[in-house]
Design an enzyme around this catalytic site. Structure first.
Site, PDB file in Angstrom:
ATOM      1  N   GLY A   1       0.840  -1.208   0.000  1.00 18.25           N
ATOM      2  CA  GLY A   1       0.000   0.000   0.000  1.00 18.25           C
ATOM      3  C   GLY A   1       0.868   1.249   0.000  1.00 18.25           C
ATOM      4  O   GLY A   1       2.092   1.169   0.187  1.00 18.25           O
ATOM      5  N   ASP A   2       0.245   2.401  -0.272  1.00 16.37           N
ATOM      6  CA  ASP A   2       0.947   3.691  -0.239  1.00 16.37           C
ATOM      7  C   ASP A   2       2.039   3.805  -1.287  1.00 16.37           C
ATOM      8  O   ASP A   2       3.058   4.454  -1.068  1.00 16.37           O
ATOM      9  CB  ASP A   2       1.559   3.954   1.162  1.00 16.37           C
ATOM     10  CG  ASP A   2       0.542   3.779   2.257  1.00 16.37           C
ATOM     11  OD1 ASP A   2      -0.584   4.248   2.069  1.00 16.37           O
ATOM     12  OD2 ASP A   2       0.869   3.156   3.279  1.00 16.37           O
TER      13      ASP A   2
ATOM     14  N   LYS B   1      -0.445   5.049  -5.812  1.00 14.93           N
ATOM     15  CA  LYS B   1      -1.409   4.585  -6.826  1.00 14.93           C
ATOM     16  C   LYS B   1      -2.294   5.734  -7.285  1.00 14.93           C
ATOM     17  O   LYS B   1      -2.661   5.817  -8.438  1.00 14.93           O
ATOM     18  CB  LYS B   1      -2.324   3.489  -6.260  1.00 14.93           C
ATOM     19  CG  LYS B   1      -1.674   2.158  -6.082  1.00 14.93           C
ATOM     20  CD  LYS B   1      -2.668   1.128  -5.599  1.00 14.93           C
ATOM     21  CE  LYS B   1      -3.167   1.399  -4.195  1.00 14.93           C
ATOM     22  NZ  LYS B   1      -2.140   1.323  -3.144  1.00 14.93           N
TER      23      LYS B   1
ATOM     24  N   LYS C   1      -1.578   8.865  -7.579  1.00 17.03           N
ATOM     25  CA  LYS C   1      -0.868   9.713  -8.546  1.00 17.03           C
ATOM     26  C   LYS C   1      -0.854   9.060  -9.932  1.00 17.03           C
ATOM     27  O   LYS C   1      -1.115   9.720 -10.939  1.00 17.03           O
ATOM     28  CB  LYS C   1       0.567   9.916  -8.040  1.00 17.03           C
ATOM     29  CG  LYS C   1       1.442  10.727  -8.954  1.00 17.03           C
ATOM     30  CD  LYS C   1       2.846  10.787  -8.385  1.00 17.03           C
ATOM     31  CE  LYS C   1       3.844  11.154  -9.457  1.00 17.03           C
ATOM     32  NZ  LYS C   1       3.755  12.525  -9.922  1.00 17.03           N
TER      33      LYS C   1
ATOM     34  N   ASN D   1     -10.403   3.228   4.515  1.00 12.32           N
ATOM     35  CA  ASN D   1      -9.007   2.929   4.912  1.00 12.32           C
ATOM     36  C   ASN D   1      -8.020   3.447   3.883  1.00 12.32           C
ATOM     37  O   ASN D   1      -6.858   3.674   4.192  1.00 12.32           O
ATOM     38  CB  ASN D   1      -8.806   1.414   5.123  1.00 12.32           C
ATOM     39  CG  ASN D   1      -9.269   0.549   3.955  1.00 12.32           C
ATOM     40  OD1 ASN D   1      -9.965   1.012   3.062  1.00 12.32           O
ATOM     41  ND2 ASN D   1      -8.896  -0.713   3.977  1.00 12.32           N
ATOM     42  N   ALA D   2      -8.461   3.624   2.639  1.00  9.96           N
ATOM     43  CA  ALA D   2      -7.553   4.084   1.591  1.00  9.96           C
ATOM     44  C   ALA D   2      -7.338   5.585   1.690  1.00  9.96           C
ATOM     45  O   ALA D   2      -8.204   6.316   2.167  1.00  9.96           O
ATOM     46  CB  ALA D   2      -8.137   3.748   0.220  1.00  9.96           C
ATOM     47  N   GLY D   3      -6.182   6.029   1.232  1.00  8.78           N
ATOM     48  CA  GLY D   3      -5.920   7.467   1.176  1.00  8.78           C
ATOM     49  C   GLY D   3      -5.076   7.735  -0.045  1.00  8.78           C
ATOM     50  O   GLY D   3      -3.871   7.532  -0.031  1.00  8.78           O
ATOM     51  N   HIS D   4      -5.710   8.118  -1.141  1.00  3.93           N
ATOM     52  CA  HIS D   4      -4.968   8.349  -2.377  1.00  3.93           C
ATOM     53  C   HIS D   4      -4.632   9.835  -2.488  1.00  3.93           C
ATOM     54  O   HIS D   4      -5.500  10.667  -2.729  1.00  3.93           O
ATOM     55  CB  HIS D   4      -5.782   7.853  -3.579  1.00  3.93           C
ATOM     56  CG  HIS D   4      -5.921   6.350  -3.591  1.00  3.93           C
ATOM     57  ND1 HIS D   4      -6.611   5.651  -4.539  1.00  3.93           N
ATOM     58  CD2 HIS D   4      -5.405   5.413  -2.755  1.00  3.93           C
ATOM     59  CE1 HIS D   4      -6.516   4.342  -4.278  1.00  3.93           C
ATOM     60  NE2 HIS D   4      -5.810   4.187  -3.193  1.00  3.93           N
TER      61      HIS D   4
ATOM     62  N   THR E   1      -6.564   0.338  10.330  1.00  3.30           N
ATOM     63  CA  THR E   1      -6.809   1.789  10.270  1.00  3.30           C
ATOM     64  C   THR E   1      -7.978   2.196  11.176  1.00  3.30           C
ATOM     65  O   THR E   1      -8.280   3.371  11.297  1.00  3.30           O
ATOM     66  CB  THR E   1      -7.142   2.223   8.826  1.00  3.30           C
ATOM     67  OG1 THR E   1      -8.309   1.510   8.405  1.00  3.30           O
ATOM     68  CG2 THR E   1      -5.989   1.924   7.876  1.00  3.30           C
TER      69      THR E   1
ATOM     70  N   GLN F   1      -5.333  -0.289  -1.394  1.00  6.22           N
ATOM     71  CA  GLN F   1      -4.420  -1.194  -0.686  1.00  6.22           C
ATOM     72  C   GLN F   1      -3.540  -1.926  -1.709  1.00  6.22           C
ATOM     73  O   GLN F   1      -3.355  -1.407  -2.800  1.00  6.22           O
ATOM     74  CB  GLN F   1      -5.176  -2.190   0.208  1.00  6.22           C
ATOM     75  CG  GLN F   1      -5.823  -1.543   1.421  1.00  6.22           C
ATOM     76  CD  GLN F   1      -7.090  -0.776   1.085  1.00  6.22           C
ATOM     77  OE1 GLN F   1      -7.964  -1.294   0.415  1.00  6.22           O
ATOM     78  NE2 GLN F   1      -7.190   0.446   1.538  1.00  6.22           N
TER      79      GLN F   1
ATOM     80  N   THR G   1      -5.561  -6.693   4.889  1.00  4.77           N
ATOM     81  CA  THR G   1      -6.871  -6.050   4.955  1.00  4.77           C
ATOM     82  C   THR G   1      -7.923  -7.122   4.651  1.00  4.77           C
ATOM     83  O   THR G   1      -7.583  -8.301   4.497  1.00  4.77           O
ATOM     84  CB  THR G   1      -6.950  -4.827   4.008  1.00  4.77           C
ATOM     85  OG1 THR G   1      -8.161  -4.115   4.270  1.00  4.77           O
ATOM     86  CG2 THR G   1      -6.888  -5.236   2.535  1.00  4.77           C
TER      87      THR G   1
ATOM     88  N   THR H   1      -4.285   7.701   8.487  1.00  2.00           N
ATOM     89  CA  THR H   1      -4.156   7.667   9.943  1.00  2.00           C
ATOM     90  C   THR H   1      -3.086   8.627  10.470  1.00  2.00           C
ATOM     91  O   THR H   1      -3.037   8.886  11.668  1.00  2.00           O
ATOM     92  CB  THR H   1      -3.753   6.248  10.391  1.00  2.00           C
ATOM     93  OG1 THR H   1      -2.524   5.912   9.731  1.00  2.00           O
ATOM     94  CG2 THR H   1      -4.816   5.218  10.021  1.00  2.00           C
TER      95      THR H   1
ATOM     96  N   ASP I   1      12.770   9.918  -7.068  1.00  2.00           N
ATOM     97  CA  ASP I   1      13.499  11.119  -6.633  1.00  2.00           C
ATOM     98  C   ASP I   1      13.943  11.022  -5.180  1.00  2.00           C
ATOM     99  O   ASP I   1      14.959  11.598  -4.794  1.00  2.00           O
ATOM    100  CB  ASP I   1      12.617  12.365  -6.836  1.00  2.00           C
ATOM    101  CG  ASP I   1      11.264  12.212  -6.168  1.00  2.00           C
ATOM    102  OD1 ASP I   1      10.599  11.169  -6.401  1.00  2.00           O
ATOM    103  OD2 ASP I   1      10.860  13.106  -5.384  1.00  2.00           O
TER     104      ASP I   1
END
Ligand code: IMP
Length: 478
Positions: A44-45, A48, A50, A70-73, A164, A253, A268, A330, A362
């Site tokens: 995860g993280d 995705k 972007k 629970n997701a945070g895009h 989460t 996720q 999850t 979170t 980067d």
């Protein structure tokens, strides 16, 4: 619609057994991609959001296929940064339909707040559509999630999963247990009330639940406001495929968090794989053209569970600081470590990736050498290259074996500007060597590269990409 489809099927009768829907694999020549899946290849993280946002520019539909709040895009636009939790990132683009799909568990009050926030900032530019089959995640589930994780830690200190606490596990459990309530049910007040009563009857182990009357009224109200957006989404997507419109399935996720194929129980409760994207959208596998796995140039994880390439020393701290590695949902600091090619190989086989999008290159700029893990040695002396042991415990003490690749320069603005004007050929040679190593180890080529947080800091590598279409599941000799 059905009549039109059967007419088309009859018309093509002379060509033998033709499927009703034009099949992507029949005529790839000269036709643009119809269905692409974007899924996470690590924990995860991986950014995705972007990559999906970048690809959404050429899509008509973007569909979130699983998970929920629970997701945070995270997406960085010229107008400011935002985090999408339950909306598909297509809603940020004019002319794109952002679908919150049938595989999701949706907290409707939070969804409404997310939409209002975007609207207030003038960023809700696409159309929002919500699947009538998506399940409703309730405050009861949030309370139950915390109760369950506390229980795990109480019975066996150290066994908490670090969820989460958004209610994901209990909402999916109620879906499987057939106690769930779906978005389409919100419009039927009497039935909704009965369903809530039954659901509450299964939660007698919980205290401090919101009053049933209050919740029923709140759900009916939010349901009536969302009603114009709630509809059957799978026929809409089938018709789009028939018109050859581009559809992007946006996974949340990632592969290593899959409830079956991840590091159970540190997972999850959904299937964040390409197969899960199909179940979570209603699109059949025969219509998929590309499966893009998103991976960071290093690794991170939030929550508990094995993380073989974790670096808990100074270098891990460096990655956390330079990469801004904090949970988008979170706010928890993410655990950081190095690129794990064992996990990428596994994810490639599991998902059938046709290409990778590698992000945050980067962040590693300026490092002299870049560690990449090619295998593990387990406590019993055996090595792991391709197939992950099904017991997560076996991975807790896995020793990563590293290879050190030459680093690449810092991504100063001048280099970024050159990439923007000259394209991927301006990427440092040592970075391209890093991509070659990923191809050698996973048999999947890198097609997209994220080299900064901003929307325009993604570049596509030039063709030939036809080898990207080779299925990842060729016999494995490594
Ligand atoms: P849950 O999905 O909230 O039940 O959490 C289960 C595990 O998945 C925990 O380790 C979470 O930290 C992790 N997890 C869930 N969603 C995400 C995500 O969007 N990014 C990264 N980790 C996640």
């Amino acid at each position: 619609m059905l009549r039109e489809l059967s007419r088309r099927a009859t018309r093509s009768g002379s060509q033998g057994k033709r499927p009703i829907y034009p099949n992507a694999s029949e005529d790839r020549e000269g036709r643009s991609t119809t269905v692409r899946i974007v899924v996470g290849a690590q924990f995860g993280d991986e950014a995705k959001g972007k990559i999906t946002d970048y690809l959404a520019a050429g899509a008509r539909y973007v569909v979130r296929t699983g998970g929920g709040p629970n997701a945070g895009h995270s997406i960085h636009l010229p107008e400011g940064s935002l985090v999408l939790h339950q909306l598909a990132c297509g809603v940020l683009r004019h002319g794109v339909v952002g679908v919150s799909g049938p595989g999701m568990v949706i907290q409707p009050m939070k969804l409404e707040a997310e939409m209002q926030d975007l609207e207030r900032r003038g960023l809700l530019r696409g159309q929002v559509v919500l699947s009538d089959r998506a399940h409703v995640l309730l405050p009861v589930h949030e309370i139950e999630d915390a109760w369950e994780d506390d229980l795990r830690a109480k019975v066996n200190p150290g066994a908490g999963l670090g969820t989460t606490r958004q209610g994901i596990g209990p909402a999916y459990a109620d879906r499987s247990g057939r106690f769930g309530i779906r978005l389409g049910d919100l419009a039927h007040r009497a039935r909704l009330r009965e369903s809530l009563e039954l659901l509450y009857a299964t939660k007698t182990h919980l205290s401090n639940l919101p009053s049933l009357d209050g919740l029923a009224a709140e759900l009916a109200e939010v349901g009536s406001r969302l009603a114009p957006l709630i509809r059957p989404t799978e026929p809409m997507l089938w018709e789009a495929i028939a018109r050859r419109e581009t559809i992007l399935l946006e996974g949340a996720q990632s592969a290593l968090l899959d409830v079956d194929f991840g590091m159970y129980p540190y997972v999850t409760s959904s299937h964040p794989t390409s197969a899960g994207a199909l179940v979570g959208s209603g699109i059949p596998p025969t219509e998929v053209d590309e499966v893009i796995g998103v991976a960071k140039a290093y690794s991170t994880r939030v929550g508990a569970g094995p993380f073989p390439t974790e670096d808990s020393g100074e270098r891990g701290e460096y990655l956390r600081r330079v990469g801004g590695e904090r949970g988008a949902t979170t706010g928890r600091p993410r655990r950081c470590g190095w690129l794990d090619l064992v996990l990428l190989r596994y994810a490639a086989r599991l998902n059938g990736f046709t290409s990778f999008a590698i992000t945050k290159v980067d962040v590693l700029g300026g490092l002299e050498e870049i560690p990449v893990c090619t295998q593990y040695v387990l406590a019993d002396g055996s090595t792991v290259r391709d197939v992950l042991p099904s017991q997560a415990d076996d991975l807790v003490h896995a020793q990563p074996v590293y290879e050190y690749l030459p680093g690449w320069p810092m991504f100063h603005q001048r280099l970024k500007d050159r990439i923007k004007s000259e394209g991927a050929m301006a990427l440092p040679l040592t970075l391209r060597r890093f991509f070659d190593r990923i191809l050698e180890e996973t048999r999947v080529p890198v097609q997209y590269v994220g080299y900064g947080a901003e929307r325009d800091e993604t570049v596509a590598l030039p063709p030939p990409f036809e080898h990207a279409r080779r299925p990842a599941l060729t016999p494995w000799t490594g």
